[in-house]
Design a protein around this motif. Sequence first.
Motif, PDB file in Angstrom:
ATOM      1  N   GLN A   1      -8.663   8.740  -1.251  1.00 24.18           N
ATOM      2  CA  GLN A   1      -8.061  10.242  -1.083  1.00 24.18           C
ATOM      3  C   GLN A   1      -7.747  10.505   0.744  1.00 24.18           C
ATOM      4  O   GLN A   1      -8.594   9.948   1.233  1.00 24.18           O
TER       5      GLN A   1
ATOM      6  N   PHE B   1      -7.942   3.588  -4.569  1.00 30.78           N
ATOM      7  CA  PHE B   1      -7.265   4.860  -4.505  1.00 30.78           C
ATOM      8  C   PHE B   1      -8.355   5.384  -3.351  1.00 30.78           C
ATOM      9  O   PHE B   1      -9.487   5.600  -3.600  1.00 30.78           O
TER      10      PHE B   1
ATOM     11  N   THR C   1       0.718  -1.066   0.027  1.00 32.86           N
ATOM     12  CA  THR C   1       0.073  -0.048   0.044  1.00 32.86           C
ATOM     13  C   THR C   1       1.038   1.130   0.075  1.00 32.86           C
ATOM     14  O   THR C   1       1.709   1.316   0.894  1.00 32.86           O
ATOM     15  N   ILE C   2       0.582   2.195  -0.963  1.00 33.42           N
ATOM     16  CA  ILE C   2       1.625   3.206  -1.003  1.00 33.42           C
ATOM     17  C   ILE C   2       0.680   4.471  -0.650  1.00 33.42           C
ATOM     18  O   ILE C   2      -0.607   4.681  -1.082  1.00 33.42           O
ATOM     19  N   GLY C   3       1.204   5.159   0.342  1.00 33.70           N
ATOM     20  CA  GLY C   3       0.425   6.351   1.209  1.00 33.70           C
ATOM     21  C   GLY C   3       1.119   7.440   0.955  1.00 33.70           C
ATOM     22  O   GLY C   3       2.448   7.888   1.044  1.00 33.70           O
ATOM     23  N   PHE C   4       0.311   8.820   0.139  1.00 40.97           N
ATOM     24  CA  PHE C   4       0.940   9.728  -0.019  1.00 40.97           C
ATOM     25  C   PHE C   4       0.268  10.711   0.855  1.00 40.97           C
ATOM     26  O   PHE C   4      -0.947  11.003   0.762  1.00 40.97           O
ATOM     27  N   GLN C   5       0.707  11.258   1.963  1.00 45.28           N
ATOM     28  CA  GLN C   5       0.304  11.858   3.172  1.00 45.28           C
ATOM     29  C   GLN C   5      -0.791  12.818   2.577  1.00 45.28           C
ATOM     30  O   GLN C   5      -2.009  13.076   3.174  1.00 45.28           O
ATOM     31  N   SER C   6      -0.199  13.708   1.988  1.00 49.22           N
ATOM     32  CA  SER C   6      -1.213  14.869   1.477  1.00 49.22           C
ATOM     33  C   SER C   6      -2.242  14.557   0.479  1.00 49.22           C
ATOM     34  O   SER C   6      -2.956  15.233  -0.102  1.00 49.22           O
ATOM     35  N   PHE C   7      -2.177  13.192  -0.213  1.00 52.70           N
ATOM     36  CA  PHE C   7      -2.740  13.112  -1.401  1.00 52.70           C
ATOM     37  C   PHE C   7      -3.845  11.980  -1.330  1.00 52.70           C
ATOM     38  O   PHE C   7      -4.979  12.051  -1.291  1.00 52.70           O
TER      39      PHE C   7
ATOM     40  N   ASN D   1      -4.148   7.269  -0.496  1.00 51.15           N
ATOM     41  CA  ASN D   1      -3.316   5.908  -0.487  1.00 51.15           C
ATOM     42  C   ASN D   1      -4.016   5.052  -1.708  1.00 51.15           C
ATOM     43  O   ASN D   1      -4.939   5.054  -2.168  1.00 51.15           O
ATOM     44  N   PHE D   2      -2.906   4.425  -2.236  1.00 55.73           N
ATOM     45  CA  PHE D   2      -3.063   3.391  -3.334  1.00 55.73           C
ATOM     46  C   PHE D   2      -2.959   2.237  -2.609  1.00 55.73           C
ATOM     47  O   PHE D   2      -1.979   1.805  -2.177  1.00 55.73           O
ATOM     48  N   GLU D   3      -3.884   1.463  -2.724  1.00 55.49           N
ATOM     49  CA  GLU D   3      -4.136   0.156  -2.285  1.00 55.49           C
ATOM     50  C   GLU D   3      -4.394  -0.989  -3.116  1.00 55.49           C
ATOM     51  O   GLU D   3      -5.107  -0.840  -4.155  1.00 55.49           O
ATOM     52  N   VAL D   4      -3.971  -2.319  -3.119  1.00 57.77           N
ATOM     53  CA  VAL D   4      -4.603  -3.386  -3.757  1.00 57.77           C
ATOM     54  C   VAL D   4      -5.442  -4.295  -2.887  1.00 57.77           C
ATOM     55  O   VAL D   4      -5.132  -4.386  -1.762  1.00 57.77           O
TER      56      VAL D   4
END
Lengths: 514, 96
Positions: free
Chosen positions: B81, B79, B41-47, B49-52
């Motif tokens: 937000q 995704f 899971t990729i988390g961009f704090q201000s944007f 989370n991309f998650e499978v």
Amino acid sequence: MSKEKISSQEIIDLLASRAGISKKAAEDFLKSMFGIIEDTLIAGEQVKVKGFGTFKLQWNEPRKSVNVQTGEEFIIDGYNKVTFAPEAALKELVNEPFAHLEPVELEGADTAEPSNAENQTVENAGFDPLKIFTDQADEIKDILSEINSMWVKPGKAENKEAAKPERPTLMPEYFTDDMLDEDEDEEPAVLPDEEDEDAANEEYIGNLVDEDEEPAQAIAEPLPVDNFETGVVDIPVLPLQTDDKSEVEPTIVEETTDEFNPDEVTKTESVPEEVVDESKIGESIPEDETTKEDPFTARVKKKRRKVRVWLLVILILLVLAGGFTINYYMSSATRCWCEYSLLSDSNRQKLQNVTSTIDGWYESVKGWFTPKAKSEKVEVAPPVVKSIFTDSIKAQPAAVDSAQTKSVSKPQPNSSADSLQILFDQPREYKEFLGSEKIGGGGTLTVIAERYYGHRDFWVYIYEANRAKIKNPDKIAAGTLVRIPKVDKRIVDKNNPRCIKKARELHELYLRDN
Amino acid sequence: MNHKELIAAISAKSGISKQDAERLTDITVSVLTNELTDGKTIGFQSFGNFEVRKKEERLSVHPATQIRTLIPPKLVVNFKQSSILKEKLKENTQHE
């Protein structure tokens, strides 16, 4: 699948190492990238990133909700939400572990469960008859050995016969089918039926064998009782014997005992009447006049008793063989085939032995009987004896007739099938024509064939008749005039699977040629 | 905004050439894809989370033909937000 979460920091590190730039630059780049995406989204536009996906704004309408603690209703304000639709490439990459799976169309769940149940019942049915069958095979072996022992001492036969349990005589259809099947499969037309029956009956065979055994025994028991009564009364059984002989021979030669059971019943029914008449004479004759014939008649009677015993043996053997084969057939137990074939062979051999000896008996008894009848005719009670004699004479031709009709009527399907084969093998000549059709306007050969002969597959005969015009049946020039031949109706019988089969064979042949 | 426009905007904003911007974008995309393919899971704090996520297998019935189809399980990218982005959107956008 690990649910490991990585932060933007790690992405920055990866990006920096992959792109060969400083982390600062990478961070700046990522920030500016997502900043632009945000800004564009805020501006109300969607953002497409190649190889990744599309970001969109989606407006969620305000909606009512309830505070779980207080139960108060409140309104969730409408809001914009960023949605991400991955591109196909990304989707596939992510879904790689499950990529091999495909949607499967299912049969209805309703049918799935019954099919299981069916399998179970079939398995059971396949098992039970087998057990029953082997049991019955043992019984039959016992009975056969008993009969063999009786062969040596026929005097005791009657008592044993009466005490013996009868084999079930089952439905004639199975009987004939089974017999025909044994008959080296001369009639392929019967086979489908048999297979169908096999499949359809498999389920209830188990029950059938179980249930039929008792009623069948109940039916079969009267038979020996009748015969036994005649044995007790001690009378000439010439008519009975001739009937049986004529009956036995076709059964052995052709093994078609379609009307075997009914015939047997009617004959055994008819016998007691004659028995009563003749017994009267038998009693009246010695009392009134013929005292000098006493030793003579005693010998004849002795002989006749023996004949009756053998008739009983034959009857029982036939019934046993029939019941045995039927049971075998119905259980459709292929693994018992070897055992069965051995048994049935020995049965048949015994039967033939019995009948040949019976023939000898019959001839000798006939020799005894005819002079005696003549002397009776001369000496006493001419009307009664005459009537009996004529009766027996009438009965004889009748029996022979029935035997002949049987032997004629049974092979008929064979001969018709064979004549069909002959028709197929004959070179077909087309002289008469039903009409002519134009290819293209009226349709293809198959369509025309369906219109004229009732089945598409019979197009080959049209093709045969027009070979001069048509070179390749698949490519016929539009406007070609084909003549529709008049074909023997037995060949273009759409209801006969053999005809269609033949047509298909020709079809294969012609398509291969071209 | 398509890919080209995005790259142009990035190069304008961060002061790098378009080629660099495009290269970096491609690398970013490939990095993100790799991580997602690994199930991370990729988390961009201000944007956000991309998650499978795994979608379980299910039985679908075609409403018209009543044909029942077993849909196999699959993995999809999801995704969500971040709350920061949500607030930003709330402040800056209006629904007409």
